[in-house]
Design an enzyme around this catalytic site. Structure first.
Site, PDB file in Angstrom:
ATOM      1  N   ASP A   1      20.061  55.803   3.817  1.00 38.89           N
ATOM      2  CA  ASP A   1      18.399  55.943   4.711  1.00 38.89           C
ATOM      3  C   ASP A   1      18.335  55.226   6.466  1.00 38.89           C
ATOM      4  OD1 ASP A   1      17.423  56.800   2.632  1.00 38.89           O
ATOM      5  OD2 ASP A   1      16.508  54.783   1.752  1.00 38.89           O
TER       6      ASP A   1
ATOM      7  N   LYS B   1      20.354  54.820 -11.400  1.00 37.79           N
ATOM      8  CA  LYS B   1      20.148  53.093 -11.612  1.00 37.79           C
ATOM      9  C   LYS B   1      19.756  52.109 -11.190  1.00 37.79           C
ATOM     10  CE  LYS B   1      21.806  49.417 -14.110  1.00 37.79           C
ATOM     11  NZ  LYS B   1      21.270  48.391 -13.129  1.00 37.79           N
TER      12      LYS B   1
ATOM     13  N   SER C   1      23.725  51.948  -9.335  1.00 39.27           N
ATOM     14  CA  SER C   1      24.102  50.505  -9.063  1.00 39.27           C
ATOM     15  C   SER C   1      23.883  49.548  -7.666  1.00 39.27           C
ATOM     16  CB  SER C   1      24.282  49.486  -9.946  1.00 39.27           C
ATOM     17  OG  SER C   1      24.046  48.670  -9.955  1.00 39.27           O
TER      18      SER C   1
END
Length: 560
Positions: free
Chosen positions: A307, A321, A296
Site C-alpha cells: 500500500d 485473514k 494475519s
C-alpha cells in the site's frame, strides 16, 4: 415560516423518539433471548446430570457444548480450559519448556520417533538423532501412545528433568538419557544471509514477541555486509503479534505513519497502530515473498509495504485473514478465551478478510468472490483490492510436488525415505556445507533400489481420473467408439515406480538432501539448501538486480 420550522422539529423529535424506542425494544428483546436460552441450557444440563443413565463428565460435556457454540462463529475464537492455557501462551510467545525437538509417528514401526532436534536445545545437546524411537519417559511407557500424548509428557517446567529411554535403529541399542527441560523459544528467523548480486535474504517464520528486535539485528547485519536489496520471505508464515508486524514495517518506512486500524463492536477494540521509531532504511528495494499460507500479521506486513509502494509483493495470493483476536480474555477457574473482536484495515483502507463467517443456521462460511471486492489505491495510485488476501504485484507460482513425492514424504507406510535418511546419517559423521551438499547419482540410484524393494506403492492421480472418465464414457455410450484410445492411454499411464522416480529425480533428490542437511545443520541449513532450487527466490533476485523493472512494477498504470 415559524410554523413550518416547528413542524419539521416536531417530526424530527418524533422520529428520534420512535427510533430510540425501537432500538430499546431490540436491545430488550436481545437481552431476553440471551437470558432465556442460558436458562434453558442450564436446566438441560441439570436434568441430564440428575437423571441421565450414566454419570456425566461435566468438563467434557459442557466443554463440548462450548466448543460447538464457538464453531458456529469463526475458527479463531477458541476456549482454553485451565489444563490447556499453556498451549495458548506458547502460541502467543513462541516459548515452551521441553527438550526442543520435533517428533513424529513412524507408520512402519507404529512408534513415535525423534524427527528433528533443535540446535542448541537439550535434545541436541543430549545427542538425540533423527529416527530415535521413544520407548518411555520416566516410568511411563510410550510405545502405544500417539504424538500428542508423547509431546505433552515431554513438556514441563523449565529446570525439571526426566529419563528418556530410546532405541537407536542404526545400532539397535537401547539407551537411557537424562534430559533437563529448558525454556524453548522457536527461532523466528531460522536463516538469513547474503545471496549473489549483493541481495540480502531473511526468512521469517512467525511474529512472536520480540521478533521485530531480531529482524532489526538481521537487517542491519546484512546492510553491513553490503546488501543493496532485500528479499523478505513470509511464505508459510501464519502470523502472530500485530504490534511486532508494525515494528518490522517501521524499519523501512518513516515514523508517525498509521499502518493498521482495528475496528470492532466496542470502542476499546478500535485502535490505530502507528510507526514509533526512526526507520533503518527507507530506500533499499524490497521484495516480499508470499503464498497461500501467508496469513494475519504476515499479510499486514506484505500489504502495508504494498500500500505504501515500499516493496514489491511476489508469489501467490495470501490466505486472507483480516480478523483480530483478543488472545487472553480471562474466565473463571483459570480458563481463557481467545476471541475475534475486530477487523483490521491496512494503509489503503482495505480489509483483506477472504471469508465471511455467517452465524445463523448453525454457522457457515462463504468465500468473498473477486467480483464483490472493492478497489482501493496505494500511496502512488496503484489499484489494489480488499477481500481475498493480498494479491501479489508479480504472481509467480512455486513448483508443485509430484504425487509420488507426496506419498514418499507423508503417506508411505514403508517409511523407505525416512529409513534411507537415517541410514545415511549413521554412515556419514560429517557432510559438506549446507549450500554445497548434494547426493551423487550413485547414492540416488541406491535410494531408487530401496524404494523398489520396499514394496512402496502409491495411487497415481492420472490413473484414477482415467478410471472415472472410462466409467462416464460407458455411462454416456461413448466408450465403444473410443475404446482403443482409452486402452492406449491406460498403457501410457500405467503404474511404474522406477520410471516415476527417475522422471521426478530432481525434486525427490532435493527432498532427501534437505532431510539429511537438517540432521547436521538444523533448520538454518535446511532453509539455506532449499534456496538453491527456489524458483520464486530466483525471480525476486532477478527483479532486485533490475532497478528499471522494479520501479516499473511500483508505477501506477496510465489510464486510457
Amino acid at each position: 415560516m415559524r410554523k413550518r420550522i416547528m413542524t419539521i422539529a416536531l417530526a424530527c423529535m418524533t422520529m428520534l423518539t420512535v427510533g430510540a424506542q425501537e432500538s430499546g425494544k431490540k436491545s430488550k428483546d436481545h437481552n431476553f433471548e440471551v437470558a432465556k436460552n442460558l436458562d434453558i441450557f442450564n436446566n438441560i444440563y441439570k436434568n441430564l446430570d440428575l437423571m441421565y443413565v450414566d454419570t456425566l463428565n461435566a468438563a467434557e460435556v459442557i466443554g463440548t457444548g462450548i466448543n460447538a457454540m464457538l464453531r458456529s462463529l469463526d475458527p479463531y475464537t477458541e476456549y482454553y480450559p485451565e489444563e490447556n492455557t499453556k498451549d495458548l501462551k506458547m502460541m502467543l510467545t513462541g516459548k515452551y519448556a521441553g527438550m526442543g525437538a520435533l517428533i513424529r509417528y513412524n507408520q512402519k514401526l507404529k512408534r513415535v520417533i525423534v524427527d528433528e532436534p533443535y540446535e542448541g536445545m537439550p535434545a541436541a545437546e543430549a545427542g538425540l538423532r533423527k529416527g530415535d524411537i521413544i520407548l518411555s519417559i520416566d516410568d511411563s511407557v510410550m510405545t502405544d501412545k500417539n504424538v500428542s500424548h508423547v509431546s505433552s509428557c515431554l513438556r514441563g517446567d523449565a529446570g525439571t528433568s526426566f529419563i528418556l529411554k530410546i532405541k537407536r535403529p542404526s545400532t539397535d541399542k537401547t539407551m537411557d538419557i537424562k534430559i533437563t527441560r529448558k525454556s524453548i523459544k522457536l527461532p523466528e528467523i531460522p536463516y538469513y544471509g547474503m545471496r549473489p548480486g549483493r541481495i540480502g535474504y531473511i526468512n521469517l517464520n512467525g511474529f512472536p514477541e520480540g521478533c521485530a528486535r531480531e529482524m532489526r539485528r538481521a537487517f542491519i547485519d546484512l546492510k553491513k555486509q553490503g546488501a543493496k536489496g532485500l528479499v523478505l520471505d513470509l511464505r508459510g508464515n501464519g502470523g502472530g503479534s500485530l504490534q511486532e508486524a508494525v515494528d518490522i514495517i517501521n524499519m523501512w518506512v518513516p515514523r508517525g505513519l498509521t499502518l493498521v486500524e482495528t475496528r470492532g463492536k466496542l470502542r476499546q477494540s478500535d485502535h490505530k497502530y502507528k510507526t514509533r521509531l526512526e526507520p533503518v532504511d527507507t530506500v533499499m528495494p524490497i521484495v516480499v515473498l508470499v503464498n497461500g499460507e501467508t496469513a494475519s500479521a504476515s499479510e499486514i506486513t506484505a500489504g502495508s509495504l504494498q500500500d505504501l509502494d515500499r516493496g514489491v509483493v511476489m508469489g501467490t495470493r495470501t490466505y486472507g485473514k483480516g480478523l483480530v483476536q483478543s488472545p487472553m480474555i480471562e474466565l473463571p477457574y483459570n480458563a481463557n478465551l481467545k476471541m475475534t473482536t475486530a477487523k483490521y484495515y491496512i494503509p489503503s483502507g482495505r480489509c483483506i478478510q477472504a471469508i465471511n463467517y455467517k452465524h445463523s443456521d448453525g454457522g457457515y462460511r462463504e468465500r468473498i468472490a473477486d467480483s464483490l471486492t472493492h478497489v482501493f489505491h496505494t500511496r502512488a495510485g496503484r489499484e489494489v483490492r480488499d477481500g481475498g488476501g493480498i494479491k501479489p504485484d508479480m504472481e509467480i507460482a512455486a513448483d508443485t510436488l509430484p504425487n509420488i513425492a507426496i506419498y514418499l514424504d507423508r503417506i508411505d507406510s514403508t517409511e523407505v525415505m525416512l529409513d534411507y535418511v537415517i541410514d545415511y546419517i549413521s554412515a556419514h559423521p560429517t557432510i559438506a556445507p549446507a549450500s554445497e551438499f548434494h547426493l551423487t547419482d550413485a547414492e540416488f540410484d541406491d535410494f531408487k533400489q530401496r524404494v523398489q524393494k520396499s514394496g512402496f506403492t502409491y495411487d497415481p492421480m492420472s490413473g484414477k481420473k482415467l478410471e472415472e472418465l472410462v466409467k462416464l464414457a460407458r455411462f454416456e455410450g461413448y466408450y465403444d467408439d473410443a475404446s482403443a484410445e482409452f486402452e492406449a492411454l491406460k498403457e501410457k499411464l500405467k503404474h511404474d515406480v522406477a520410471r516415476d522416480l527417475e522422471r521426478n529425480k530432481d525434486i525427490i533428490r532435493q527432498m532427501l538432501e534437505q532431510d539429511i542437511i537438517s540432521a547436521y545443520y538444523y533448520q538454518a541449513g535446511a532453509v539455506e539448501a532449499a534456496l538453491n532450487d527456489d524458483k520464486q527466490l530466483k525471480e525476486a533476485e532477478r527483479l532486485l538486480n533490475d532497478p528499471k523493472e522494479y520501479a516499473k512494477v511500483l508505477t501506477p498504470a496510465k489510464s486510457k
